[in-house]
Motif scaffolding. Structure first.
Motif, PDB file in Angstrom:
ATOM      1  N   HIS A  72     -21.202 -60.732  21.890  1.00 48.44           N
ATOM      2  CA  HIS A  72     -19.804 -61.111  22.090  1.00 48.44           C
ATOM      3  C   HIS A  72     -19.191 -60.115  23.075  1.00 48.44           C
ATOM      4  CE1 HIS A  72     -19.740 -64.040  18.724  1.00 48.44           C
ATOM      5  NE2 HIS A  72     -20.792 -63.309  18.377  1.00 48.44           N
ATOM      6  N   VAL A  73     -18.990 -60.571  24.305  1.00 51.59           N
ATOM      7  CA  VAL A  73     -18.557 -59.724  25.411  1.00 51.59           C
ATOM      8  C   VAL A  73     -17.081 -59.975  25.690  1.00 51.59           C
ATOM      9  CG1 VAL A  73     -18.972 -59.102  27.822  1.00 51.59           C
ATOM     10  CG2 VAL A  73     -20.870 -59.971  26.426  1.00 51.59           C
ATOM     11  N   CYS A  74     -16.292 -58.930  25.714  1.00 56.93           N
ATOM     12  CA  CYS A  74     -14.894 -59.083  26.099  1.00 56.93           C
ATOM     13  C   CYS A  74     -14.835 -59.261  27.606  1.00 56.93           C
ATOM     14  CB  CYS A  74     -14.070 -57.870  25.679  1.00 56.93           C
ATOM     15  SG  CYS A  74     -12.325 -58.034  26.164  1.00 56.93           S
ATOM     16  N   ALA A  75     -14.265 -60.377  28.042  1.00 59.94           N
ATOM     17  CA  ALA A  75     -14.188 -60.673  29.473  1.00 59.94           C
ATOM     18  C   ALA A  75     -13.168 -59.788  30.184  1.00 59.94           C
ATOM     19  CB  ALA A  75     -13.840 -62.149  29.684  1.00 59.94           C
ATOM     20  N   ARG A  76     -12.242 -59.193  29.429  1.00 57.49           N
ATOM     21  CA  ARG A  76     -11.246 -58.316  30.046  1.00 57.49           C
ATOM     22  C   ARG A  76     -11.808 -56.943  30.366  1.00 57.49           C
ATOM     23  NH1 ARG A  76      -6.073 -58.318  26.394  1.00 57.49           N
ATOM     24  NH2 ARG A  76      -6.785 -60.170  25.350  1.00 57.49           N
TER      25      ARG A  76
END
Length: 142
Positions: A72-76
């Motif tokens: 789960h990668v934070c796009a920000r």
């Protein structure tokens, strides 16, 4: 309770680990993705994990190799605080010790982990034994 989050706070988690561990196992994964991201993971199979997503549109999931886990990668901010795997209909997870907030680094017992050559079936069985088995996701209502 152990709290953690990505850099910007879009993905946060609370891990109930009872009793409070004197030492937290921290597995430095040797796969190419984790090496490039500095992935060091922990889990407590008897614990429970609450993951909160502030803005789901700013989270991407990345799966590679056997495609049996979602990072789960934070796009920000680009941080990966949680990895999940669905095994026999149940969601399991590990969390990044690098995303911890307020945990003394001396409590982390770091060790290398290498799963090269492990087949999908044995990998999923290992996750069922070792990963957090009670996982709940909530999304902010905006």
């Amino acid at each position: 309770m152990i709290h953690g989050r990505c850099h910007c706070g879009n993905i946060s988690f609370s891990l109930a680990w009872d009793p409070d561990p004197a030492e937290i196992p921290a597995r430095a994964c040797g796969c190419s993705f984790c090496v490039k991201h500095g992935g060091v993971w922990t889990s407590n199979p008897r614990g429970s994990l609450e993951v909160r997503i502030e803005n789901p549109d700013q989270v991407s999931k990345y799966a590679f190799g056997t495609k049996t886990a979602d990072f789960h990668v934070c796009a920000r901010c680009g941080i990966v605080p949680v990895v999940t795997s669905r095994v026999d209909g149940r969601l399991y997870a590990v969390v990044s010790v690098n995303a911890f907030e307020g945990v003394e680094p001396a409590r982390l017992k770091r060790s290398p982990a290498n799963f090269d050559g492990e087949g999908s079936d044995s990998r999923l069985e290992r996750r069922k034994r070792n990963w957090i088995a009670e996982v709940h996701f909530t999304e902010a209502r905006t």
